[in-house]
Design an enzyme around this catalytic site. Structure first.
Site, PDB file in Angstrom:
ATOM      1  N   CYS A  68      44.378  57.000  36.652  1.00 14.76           N
ATOM      2  CA  CYS A  68      43.161  56.825  35.867  1.00 14.76           C
ATOM      3  C   CYS A  68      43.410  57.100  34.388  1.00 14.76           C
ATOM      4  CB  CYS A  68      42.092  57.783  36.401  1.00 14.76           C
ATOM      5  SG  CYS A  68      40.622  57.925  35.373  1.00 14.76           S
ATOM      6  N   TYR A 199      37.334  47.095  30.522  1.00 14.50           N
ATOM      7  CA  TYR A 199      36.537  47.069  31.749  1.00 14.50           C
ATOM      8  C   TYR A 199      35.379  46.081  31.645  1.00 14.50           C
ATOM      9  CZ  TYR A 199      39.269  51.056  33.130  1.00 14.50           C
ATOM     10  OH  TYR A 199      40.322  51.860  33.463  1.00 14.50           O
TER      11      TYR A 199
END
Length: 362
Positions: A68, A199
């Protein structure tokens, strides 16, 4: 205070608004733009313990998956500041199911300090009806086993400013007071258009939403290319929080964002200043030695089944270029200011040699 994480609201997020590093659910909604839920647990660990959690060596555990980018920030800052003895590190595996990140890399699938199989157990210990995604990074209070905070943006600022009594000798000042206004301004732009921008491209629910996100991303990337042509670091002449936040996106760019998220105007390797800047940081102790390329690729290509339903993880690209000379020293600057580089990576925290840049040749 963090510009990325408003105070926690009392309502649950919709499934399609969960953060990328939350658990399960769809990431795209047809016809809609991707919206990140930025409502986090805003409890802080501070020197004065104002929120009930004072800074204390050995009391807390940082749970941070290497896959992440938001968690990778915390791993880097912890290492740069030399907080390994003060805050232990739990490392979930690169994939998760609809419920939680899991400790499948540990013996028996159980975190050896917290004694739990799923990070959600620490969240539910404090908030039995916790309504949002079980996210990393999270700091857990070891004596109670309860999560303290998952506010990733404020977390690293507090590690720099509230934990100073436990910093290693020679730790750099990653958030110097005289540069905070500029750092905050740069961070806001980078978060909105780059960190979260990739994203917004990848999880866009329509062509219109994708086109808008793509244009914003590349406008910011061009701005960064110009800025970093003339200076070694984003703000000032030393590494700061701003560099940490940008690096974790750049290091994932060619490996996953370029193809998986359709951010494909250019590869990072085709942007001379940004590519050299990213290599400069990667080769600086505390940055590249925290990066696990295999876990990164596995996370994105396996977890995001709405984008990659086959869950096939590509062999490429060739990532060995991260170790090539960058020439950024000609711009001056002092990576650690008046401080020193961190020492060797601790036993038990080294990246698998098979997952490093020297091994990832596609």
């Amino acid at each position: 205070m963090s510009s990325e994480a408003p105070e926690v609201a009392g309502t649950a997020a919709k499934v399609d608004e969960l953060p990328e590093h939350a658990e399960g659910g769809k990431y795209t909604t047809p016809g809609k733009e991707y919206t990140r839920d930025t409502r986090y647990i805003t409890t802080r660990i501070t020197a004065d313990g104002a929120d009930g959690y004072p800074v204390a060596a050995g009391r807390y555990r940082l749970v941070a998956a290497r896959a992440c980018p938001w968690a990778n920030r915390a791993i880097i800052v912890r290492r740069l500041l030399g907080l390994e003895d003060a805050i232990s590190l739990g490392l979930p595996g690169p994939t998760h199911d609809a419920r939680s990140w899991t400790f499948d890399l540990d013996d028996g699938g159980t975190d050896p300090v917290l004694g739990i199989e799923r990070l959600q157990d620490a969240y539910f210990r404090r908030f039995p009806d916790y309504p949002r995604g079980i996210t990393v990074p999270a700091i857990v209070d070891v004596p109670t086993g309860a999560v303290v905070t998952n506010d990733f943006a404020q977390m690293t600022l507090d590690l720099s400013t509230e934990w100073t009594q436990l910093h290693r000798p020679g730790a750099p000042d990653l958030y110097p007071e005289h540069l905070r206004e500029e750092i905050d301004a740069v961070n806001r732009k980078v978060f909105a258009q780059v960190n979260n921008g990739v994203y917004r491209c990848g999880f866009a629910g329509s062509q219109k939403a994708y086109d808008r996100a793509y244009d914003r991303l590349w406008s910011a990337m061009d701005w960064l290319e110009e800025r970093l042509t003339h200076q070694r670091y984003l703000v000032g002449d030393t590494i700061t929080e701003a560099d940490v936040r940008l690096f974790t996106t750049l290091v994932r760019f060619d490996a996953v964002y370029h193809g998986h998220f359709k951010c494909n105007r250019n590869r990072l390797t085709e942007m001379p200043a940004l590519w050299a800047y990213a290599r400069d940081l990667f080769q600086t102790p505390g940055f590249g030695d925290t990066v696990d390329f295999q876990q990164i690729k596995e996370h994105y290509y396996v977890v995001h089944t709405d984008i990659n339903p086959t869950q096939i993880v590509p062999k490429g690209p060739d990532l060995s270029g991260w170790l090539t000379p960058h020439g950024r020293g000609a711009l001056g600057g002092r990576p650690f200011g008046d401080g020193t580089p961190p020492g060797a990576v601790r036993d038990g925290e080294r990246v698998d040699p098979a997952h490093t840049a020297s091994s990832m040749r596609g």
